[in-house]
Design an enzyme around this catalytic site. Structure first.
Site, PDB file in Angstrom:
ATOM      1  N   ASP A 161       0.796  -1.277  -0.076  1.00 36.47           N
ATOM      2  CA  ASP A 161      -0.157  -0.183   0.070  1.00 36.47           C
ATOM      3  C   ASP A 161       0.964   1.368  -0.065  1.00 36.47           C
ATOM      4  O   ASP A 161       0.480   2.133  -0.673  1.00 36.47           O
ATOM      5  CB  ASP A 161      -0.969   0.057   1.282  1.00 36.47           C
ATOM      6  N   HIS A 189      -4.916  -3.442   6.316  1.00 36.15           N
ATOM      7  CA  HIS A 189      -4.808  -3.629   4.920  1.00 36.15           C
ATOM      8  C   HIS A 189      -6.112  -4.137   4.337  1.00 36.15           C
ATOM      9  O   HIS A 189      -6.291  -5.253   4.177  1.00 36.15           O
ATOM     10  CB  HIS A 189      -3.699  -4.620   4.926  1.00 36.15           C
TER      11      HIS A 189
END
Length: 337
Positions: A161, A189
């Site tokens: 990410d 996440h």
């Protein structure tokens, strides 16, 4: 040939696509450098053993100077014996009609035993990163099953990410990724994750100032961040599946390698992001594995403390943390933590 003692690296789900993308780069020294020989332990379920065995044959054919040996097994006790670094890649994906509770229960049956095997068989300096989703809660489950291993030795991967956020900023401004520093990913996440550029810089200038110049003013920059940047980073995996017809593989493997490299060698240029255990930092309940901005001096990741968190980021962080807390309660109800 290096005379250093080899580092034992265990990769679960090693017969899968991410495992395959990892193996050859690790053997080539991309993760630990050109002077650290490695010993690979490939853990697979029975159905995946042949794929892992085929990868082991290819590793032999690669004639990697740093690779000392490869062992393929379905026994966690063998896979984690003497393990210094554990890459927990294999996980149960959500199937059609599967509820979130079912997904958590299925993964508890994977990560609980793996955590116990790490506790029983790994080296005293073991470090583990969970790649398989739901990664944050899978890290919580594995850590809970290894009570004698410090929770700080476990992490979940949010480096992917982080890299996605860096790449999006670099593209928006038209600079190389090396110009972007100190982006942060907060929370889970998942689609609730919070990419944050509050403290980021681009070519040494505050990212918000650079974005304001790019989009006209600060309000326009924040609109772009909220309406385009944040959702695209958070949903990038789904975008890749739609475009490519398959999930993120090479980028996930690359992020895993970068996560471990910075963990054991130290972060050199600013901070990165990782989901690590909270001790109450930034109001995240103790014991949750949440993504934070982190640094390492080579002895493991530490949360960067004392950063200002704007209200618009705080609201999203609280929502992401609430999701993590709900997941923890769900696995508690299953009796696995």
């Amino acid at each position: 040939m290096s005379t250093a003692a080899p580092t034992t690296i265990t990769i679960t789900g090693a017969g899968g696509q991410i495992g395959y993308a990892l193996l050859f780069r690790i053997a080539a020294g991309d993760m630990l450098g050109p002077d650290r020989p490695v010993r690979l332990r490939l853990l697979e379920i029975r159905q995946g053993l042949r794929a892992a065995e085929g990868a082991a044959l290819e590793l032999q054919d690669g004639a990697f100077e740093l690779l000392r040996d490869v062992e393929v097994t379905e026994d966690p006790a063998v896979a984690f014996d003497g393990c210094n670094i554990a890459l927990l890649v294999g996980a149960r994906p959500r199937g059609p009609g599967m509820e979130r509770a079912d997904l958590l229960a299925a993964n508890a049956g994977i990560f609980g035993p793996q955590g116990a095997a790490i506790a029983a068989h790994a080296a005293s300096d073991v470090r583990a990163v969970v790649v398989g989703n739901p990664a944050n809660t899978n890290a919580l489950i594995a850590s809970a099953a290894a009570p004698d291993v410090p929770a700080e030795r476990f992490a979940a991967l949010t480096r992917l990410d982080h890299n996605r956020a860096v790449g999006q900023l670099a593209e928006a401004i038209g600079v190389g990724v090396s110009a972007v520093r100190d982006v942060a990913i907060w929370g889970n996440h998942s689609a609730t994750q919070v990419p944050d550029v509050t403290h980021a810089t681009i070519d040494g200038a505050p990212a918000l100032d650079v974005l304001a110049a790019r989009f006209g003013d600060e309000d326009a920059a924040i609109r772009w961040l909220d309406d385009e940047f944040t959702p695209r980073v958070a949903k990038r995996g789904a975008e890749i599946i739609e475009v490519r017809g398959s999930s993120s593989v090479a980028s996930a493997a690359n992020a895993t390698i970068s996560h471990i490299r910075d963990d054991v060698e130290g972060t050199r240029l600013g901070w990165t992001s990782a989901a690590v255990v909270s001790h109450g930092e930034y109001g995240v309940p103790e014991g949750l594995f949440s993504s934070f901005p982190v640094r390492s001096d080579g002895s493991g990741y530490r949360i960067v403390e004392g950063l200002e968190v704007p209200a618009r980021i705080r609201r999203r962080l609280d929502a992401s943390v609430a999701e993590l807390a709900d997941e923890r309660e769900a696995v508690r109800a299953l009796g696995v933590i």
